[in-house]
Design a protein around this motif. Structure first.
Motif, short mmCIF file in Angstrom:
data_model
loop_
_atom_site.label_atom_id
_atom_site.label_comp_id
_atom_site.label_asym_id
_atom_site.label_seq_id
_atom_site.Cartn_x
_atom_site.Cartn_y
_atom_site.Cartn_z
N ILE A 158 0.95 -1.19 -0.02
CA ILE A 158 -0.03 0.04 -0.07
C ILE A 158 1.17 1.23 0.16
CG2 ILE A 158 -1.69 1.18 1.34
CD1 ILE A 158 -2.54 -1.81 0.75
N PRO A 159 0.64 2.25 -0.90
CA PRO A 159 1.53 3.33 -0.89
C PRO A 159 1.65 3.96 0.42
CG PRO A 159 -0.36 3.36 -2.60
CD PRO A 159 -0.43 2.33 -2.07
N THR A 160 3.03 4.27 0.84
CA THR A 160 2.97 4.85 2.22
C THR A 160 2.93 6.41 2.22
OG1 THR A 160 5.60 4.78 1.67
CG2 THR A 160 4.51 2.88 3.21
N ASP A 161 3.01 7.02 0.85
CA ASP A 161 2.75 8.51 1.05
C ASP A 161 1.33 8.83 0.73
OD1 ASP A 161 2.63 7.27 -1.72
OD2 ASP A 161 3.38 9.19 -2.50
N GLY A 162 0.38 8.14 0.98
CA GLY A 162 -0.95 8.51 1.11
C GLY A 162 -1.69 8.26 2.45
N PRO A 163 -2.87 8.58 2.67
CA PRO A 163 -3.83 8.47 3.76
C PRO A 163 -3.98 7.13 4.08
CG PRO A 163 -5.08 9.52 2.17
CD PRO A 163 -3.66 9.51 1.44
N THR A 164 -4.22 6.27 3.20
CA THR A 164 -4.25 4.92 3.81
C THR A 164 -2.92 4.43 4.27
OG1 THR A 164 -6.01 4.64 1.89
CG2 THR A 164 -4.89 2.57 2.87
N GLY A 165 -1.82 4.57 3.81
CA GLY A 165 -0.56 4.04 4.27
C GLY A 165 -0.25 4.88 5.44
N GLN A 166 -0.72 6.02 5.51
CA GLN A 166 -0.74 7.02 6.92
C GLN A 166 -1.25 6.27 7.99
OE1 GLN A 166 -2.11 10.84 6.75
NE2 GLN A 166 -0.65 11.69 7.90
N LEU A 167 -2.43 6.00 7.77
CA LEU A 167 -3.39 5.18 8.74
C LEU A 167 -2.65 3.85 9.25
CD1 LEU A 167 -5.85 4.82 10.68
CD2 LEU A 167 -6.71 3.30 8.65
N ILE A 168 -2.12 3.17 8.18
CA ILE A 168 -1.61 1.81 8.55
C ILE A 168 -0.29 1.98 9.39
CG2 ILE A 168 -0.25 -0.21 7.44
CD1 ILE A 168 -2.31 0.07 5.13
N GLY A 169 0.57 3.24 8.85
CA GLY A 169 1.65 3.43 9.87
C GLY A 169 1.34 3.85 11.28
N ALA A 170 0.25 4.76 11.32
CA ALA A 170 -0.02 5.12 12.78
C ALA A 170 -0.50 4.04 13.45
CB ALA A 170 -1.17 6.24 12.53
N ALA A 171 -1.20 2.98 13.11
CA ALA A 171 -1.60 1.80 13.96
C ALA A 171 -0.56 0.98 13.88
CB ALA A 171 -2.90 1.39 13.09
N GLY A 172 0.74 1.07 13.18
CA GLY A 172 1.71 0.04 13.63
C GLY A 172 1.46 -1.32 12.81
N TRP A 173 0.72 -1.20 11.82
CA TRP A 173 0.44 -2.22 10.90
C TRP A 173 1.60 -2.32 9.67
CZ3 TRP A 173 -5.14 -0.52 10.33
CH2 TRP A 173 -5.77 -0.87 11.61
N HIS A 174 1.46 -3.70 9.12
CA HIS A 174 2.35 -3.58 8.12
C HIS A 174 1.43 -3.33 6.86
CE1 HIS A 174 1.36 -7.18 5.92
NE2 HIS A 174 1.39 -8.09 6.94
N PRO A 175 2.12 -2.89 5.50
CA PRO A 175 1.29 -2.37 4.38
C PRO A 175 1.37 -3.29 3.38
CG PRO A 175 3.39 -1.17 4.54
CD PRO A 175 3.58 -2.25 5.48
N TRP A 176 1.63 -4.49 3.64
CA TRP A 176 1.84 -5.58 2.37
C TRP A 176 0.76 -6.47 1.93
CZ3 TRP A 176 5.98 -4.96 -0.53
CH2 TRP A 176 6.90 -4.38 -0.16
N ARG A 177 0.50 -6.81 1.10
CA ARG A 177 -0.35 -7.83 0.23
C ARG A 177 0.75 -8.90 -0.10
NH1 ARG A 177 -4.69 -8.65 -3.04
NH2 ARG A 177 -5.00 -10.23 -1.23
N PRO A 178 0.42 -10.32 -0.08
CA PRO A 178 1.30 -11.31 -0.50
C PRO A 178 1.06 -11.19 -2.00
CG PRO A 178 -0.64 -12.42 0.16
CD PRO A 178 -0.73 -10.61 0.80
N ALA A 179 2.24 -11.58 -2.66
CA ALA A 179 1.95 -11.81 -4.41
C ALA A 179 1.16 -12.38 -4.73
CB ALA A 179 3.44 -12.31 -4.87
N HIS A 180 0.46 -12.14 -5.87
CA HIS A 180 -0.86 -12.48 -6.20
C HIS A 180 -1.14 -12.28 -7.79
CE1 HIS A 180 -1.73 -8.64 -4.76
NE2 HIS A 180 -2.73 -8.32 -5.53
N LEU A 181 -1.60 -13.07 -8.31
CA LEU A 181 -2.54 -13.12 -9.54
C LEU A 181 -4.12 -12.55 -9.23
CD1 LEU A 181 -0.88 -16.15 -11.49
CD2 LEU A 181 -0.09 -13.80 -11.49
N HIS A 182 -4.58 -11.66 -10.02
CA HIS A 182 -5.97 -11.59 -10.07
C HIS A 182 -6.55 -12.18 -11.34
CE1 HIS A 182 -6.40 -8.07 -6.93
NE2 HIS A 182 -5.17 -7.74 -7.49
N ILE A 183 -7.78 -12.80 -11.04
CA ILE A 183 -8.20 -13.56 -12.09
C ILE A 183 -9.48 -13.53 -12.27
CG2 ILE A 183 -8.60 -15.78 -13.40
CD1 ILE A 183 -5.73 -16.51 -12.50
N GLN A 184 -10.25 -13.37 -13.25
CA GLN A 184 -11.79 -13.24 -13.31
C GLN A 184 -12.37 -14.22 -14.42
OE1 GLN A 184 -14.48 -9.83 -14.63
NE2 GLN A 184 -15.20 -10.01 -12.31
N VAL A 185 -13.04 -15.21 -14.18
CA VAL A 185 -13.26 -16.17 -15.18
C VAL A 185 -14.77 -16.16 -15.46
CG1 VAL A 185 -13.22 -18.76 -15.72
CG2 VAL A 185 -11.81 -17.72 -14.11
#
Ligand code: MBD
Ligand code: FE
Length: 285
Positions: free
Chosen positions: A201-228
């Motif tokens: 999650i971009p750390t320079d925007g408000p979502t990243g700011q909240l994540i930082g303020a809460a002491g969480w980590h901003p990562w999703r595991p590597a993934h493929l998106h698929i819609q069948v």
């Protein structure tokens, strides 16, 4: 320095995600929720907020900081990001209770429709100097009774080896690592691409700011998106993950499921190969 590339910013990807959401989703028309139901849902949402205020003895400075932050989320175009990271999984899990076949997962903010159509055996559009370990995903699309679905569409999109998505980072060309793969008459597909990196999650925007303020980590595991998608069948929107990858057990978006984890094996040439079959249920009505 000879680089003329713009570097990705939270505001840039937020603006693109908001624009794409508004262009593709006619929310008011689709939901058609009657007033009693609106009142019931919103009452409970607000009650949850009120309960948190009471429970944690929230102060005026904290209330005003929350208001300022909400304004930043809107101005930064990050509502699609915030909603899909922190809320969408609950909606998906609820819908999944009435869906059989392949497990779904969240759509996320970076889907783009109308990407290039590709034959059943194909390589996703990529740059001449695309980095990343070669990855091949092959498999079959069937209905829930086991009948192969020829001509089904496997719409796939994923981040590059730096974790950036085309359409949401200015240095990545449009359409990169995206495509709509059409299955052969036996429902099969074989897609060549590269291994994506985890997404931060971009750390320079408000979502990243909240994540930082809460002491969480901003990562999703590597993934493929698929819609069948296949005519006469309920579409499946899902994601595939990679065994042993970072953040698989701590996805900030809580969108992993054990049934969706690939374990690609090196075929001896440095290419990692994996197989995954999709099962679609017939559409109702
Ligand atoms: C992503 O890449 C994603 O898949 C989700 C769900 C949210 C943010 C970024
Ligand atoms: Fe994603």
């Amino acid at each position: 320095m000879t680089t003329t590339q713009e570097s990705p910013t939270a505001a840039g990807s937020g603006a693109s995600a908001s624009k794409s959401f508004k262009a593709t989703t006619a929310t008011a028309d689709v939901a058609d929720t009657p007033p009693e139901r609106v009142a019931a849902i919103v009452t409970d949402v607000l009650q949850g907020v009120h309960d948190a205020i009471t429970k944690h003895d929230v102060t005026y400075p904290e209330f005003q900081a929350a208001k300022a932050w909400l304004m930043d989320v809107g101005e930064g175009g990050e509502w699609p990001l915030f909603m899909d990271v922190f809320v969408e999984h609950a909606v998906e899990e609820q819908v999944a209770k009435s869906q059989s076949g392949t497990k779904g997962s969240i759509l996320g903010p970076y889907y783009l429709s109308d990407q290039v159509k590709l034959p059943s055996t194909c390589t996703l559009p990529r740059r001449d100097d695309e980095l990343g370990t070669p990855l091949v995903l092959e498999g079959q699309v069937r209905d829930t009774s086991g009948k192969p679905l020829g001509g089904a569409e496997v719409d796939i999109w994923h981040a590059d080896s730096d974790g950036y998505y085309s359409g949401f980072a200015p240095h990545v060309p449009d359409g990169n690592l995206r495509g709509v793969v059409v299955t052969d008459e036996e429902g099969r597909f074989e897609i060549s691409t590269i291994q994506p990196a985890p997404y931060q999650i971009p750390t320079d925007g408000p979502t990243g700011q909240l994540i930082g303020a809460a002491g969480w980590h901003p990562w999703r595991p590597a993934h493929l998106h698929i819609q069948v998608r296949a005519g006469g069948h309920r579409s499946v929107t899902t994601q595939l993950y990679f065994a042993g990858g970072d953040y698989l057990d701590s996805d900030v978006a809580e969108a992993t499921k054990p049934e969706l984890v690939l374990d690609p094996q090196d075929d001896g040439t440095g290419t990692r190969r994996s197989s995954y079959d999709f099962e679609l249920e017939p559409s109702k009505g």
